[in-house]
Design a protein around this motif. Structure first.
Motif, PDB file in Angstrom:
ATOM      1  N   UNK A 118       0.847  -1.194   0.000  1.00 50.10           N
ATOM      2  CA  UNK A 118       0.000   0.000   0.000  1.00 50.10           C
ATOM      3  C   UNK A 118       0.887   1.250   0.000  1.00 50.10           C
ATOM      4  N   UNK A 119       1.277   1.678  -1.192  1.00 50.77           N
ATOM      5  CA  UNK A 119       2.114   2.872  -1.321  1.00 50.77           C
ATOM      6  C   UNK A 119       1.234   4.115  -1.341  1.00 50.77           C
ATOM      7  N   UNK A 120       1.702   5.170  -0.683  1.00 47.76           N
ATOM      8  CA  UNK A 120       0.900   6.383  -0.547  1.00 47.76           C
ATOM      9  C   UNK A 120       1.803   7.611  -0.539  1.00 47.76           C
ATOM     10  N   UNK A 121       1.170   8.746  -0.766  1.00 51.24           N
ATOM     11  CA  UNK A 121       1.813  10.045  -0.567  1.00 51.24           C
ATOM     12  C   UNK A 121       1.261  10.607   0.729  1.00 51.24           C
ATOM     13  N   UNK A 122       2.147  11.039   1.615  1.00 54.55           N
ATOM     14  CA  UNK A 122       1.749  11.506   2.941  1.00 54.55           C
ATOM     15  C   UNK A 122       2.242  12.931   3.142  1.00 54.55           C
ATOM     16  N   UNK A 123       1.346  13.773   3.624  1.00 52.74           N
ATOM     17  CA  UNK A 123       1.678  15.155   3.961  1.00 52.74           C
ATOM     18  C   UNK A 123       1.380  15.367   5.440  1.00 52.74           C
ATOM     19  N   UNK A 124       2.345  15.943   6.136  1.00 54.12           N
ATOM     20  CA  UNK A 124       2.150  16.223   7.560  1.00 54.12           C
ATOM     21  C   UNK A 124       2.325  17.687   7.898  1.00 54.12           C
ATOM     22  N   UNK A 125       2.880  18.433   6.967  1.00 55.64           N
ATOM     23  CA  UNK A 125       3.197  19.827   7.298  1.00 55.64           C
ATOM     24  C   UNK A 125       3.011  20.736   6.095  1.00 55.64           C
ATOM     25  N   UNK A 126       1.802  20.748   5.570  1.00 56.52           N
ATOM     26  CA  UNK A 126       1.535  21.644   4.460  1.00 56.52           C
ATOM     27  C   UNK A 126       1.805  21.019   3.120  1.00 56.52           C
ATOM     28  N   UNK A 127       2.541  21.727   2.277  1.00 52.56           N
ATOM     29  CA  UNK A 127       2.652  21.282   0.890  1.00 52.56           C
ATOM     30  C   UNK A 127       3.626  20.130   0.656  1.00 52.56           C
ATOM     31  N   UNK A 128       4.409  19.763   1.651  1.00 50.74           N
ATOM     32  CA  UNK A 128       5.407  18.722   1.450  1.00 50.74           C
ATOM     33  C   UNK A 128       4.759  17.338   1.457  1.00 50.74           C
ATOM     34  N   UNK A 129       5.130  16.509   0.481  1.00 49.69           N
ATOM     35  CA  UNK A 129       4.642  15.140   0.374  1.00 49.69           C
ATOM     36  C   UNK A 129       5.825  14.188   0.428  1.00 49.69           C
ATOM     37  N   UNK A 130       5.625  13.044   1.088  1.00 50.92           N
ATOM     38  CA  UNK A 130       6.649  12.002   1.078  1.00 50.92           C
ATOM     39  C   UNK A 130       5.981  10.675   0.734  1.00 50.92           C
TER      40      UNK A 130
END
Length: 147
Positions: free
Chosen positions: A24-36
């Protein structure tokens, strides 16, 4: 021409199938515009992320307690708003580790002592494929699945 929009029940079923799918690969954002990019697992109605405790993502998630998760391609999107339920070292959660490994292609318990599991409780889930599904895209609100 696009297909007719899926029913709420079908979108929920499709979303749950995706959440338990292998790797289950995902894009995660925790602090605004940054995605990991992170590989997640679905365990007891929680998203489970594994990462090094020292990463900006882990630090931000522990500090803010919030994340936004994106799954799928642009024409089959699942967006999840979640809150941090808890975090713990990967070595202290054998049942979570077993579930994570069963769904994914790597074992974070072998990645080193600074790796942690972050358990995320979904509060809102939206899913849509085409523009005709945007009006009914919300499947979960305030942590409760809509019926």
């Amino acid at each position: 021409m696009t297909d007719a929009p899926r029913s709420l029940g079908q979108r929920k079923a499709d979303t749950l199938a995706r959440l338990v799918s292998p790797v289950l690969d995902a894009w995660v954002s925790t602090d605004g515009p940054n995605l990991v990019p992170l590989t997640l697992a679905w365990f007891q109605d929680r998203l489970v992320a594994a990462t090094d405790r020292t990463t900006p993502t882990a630090k931000s998630l522990i500090t803010t307690g919030r994340a936004r998760v994106g799954l799928g391609p642009t024409r089959d999107v699942v967006m999840i708003d979640a809150v941090l339920d808890r975090w713990l070292p990967v070595t202290e959660a054998p049942e979570i580790g077993d579930a994570y490994v069963a769904q994914n292609d790597w074992d974070p318990r072998t990645a080193g002592p600074s790796y942690i599991f972050l358990l995320l409780h979904p509060t809102r889930i939206q899913a849509w494929r085409e523009a005709n599904e945007i009006p009914g895209r919300t499947l979960m609100r305030t942590g409760t699945w809509l019926t």
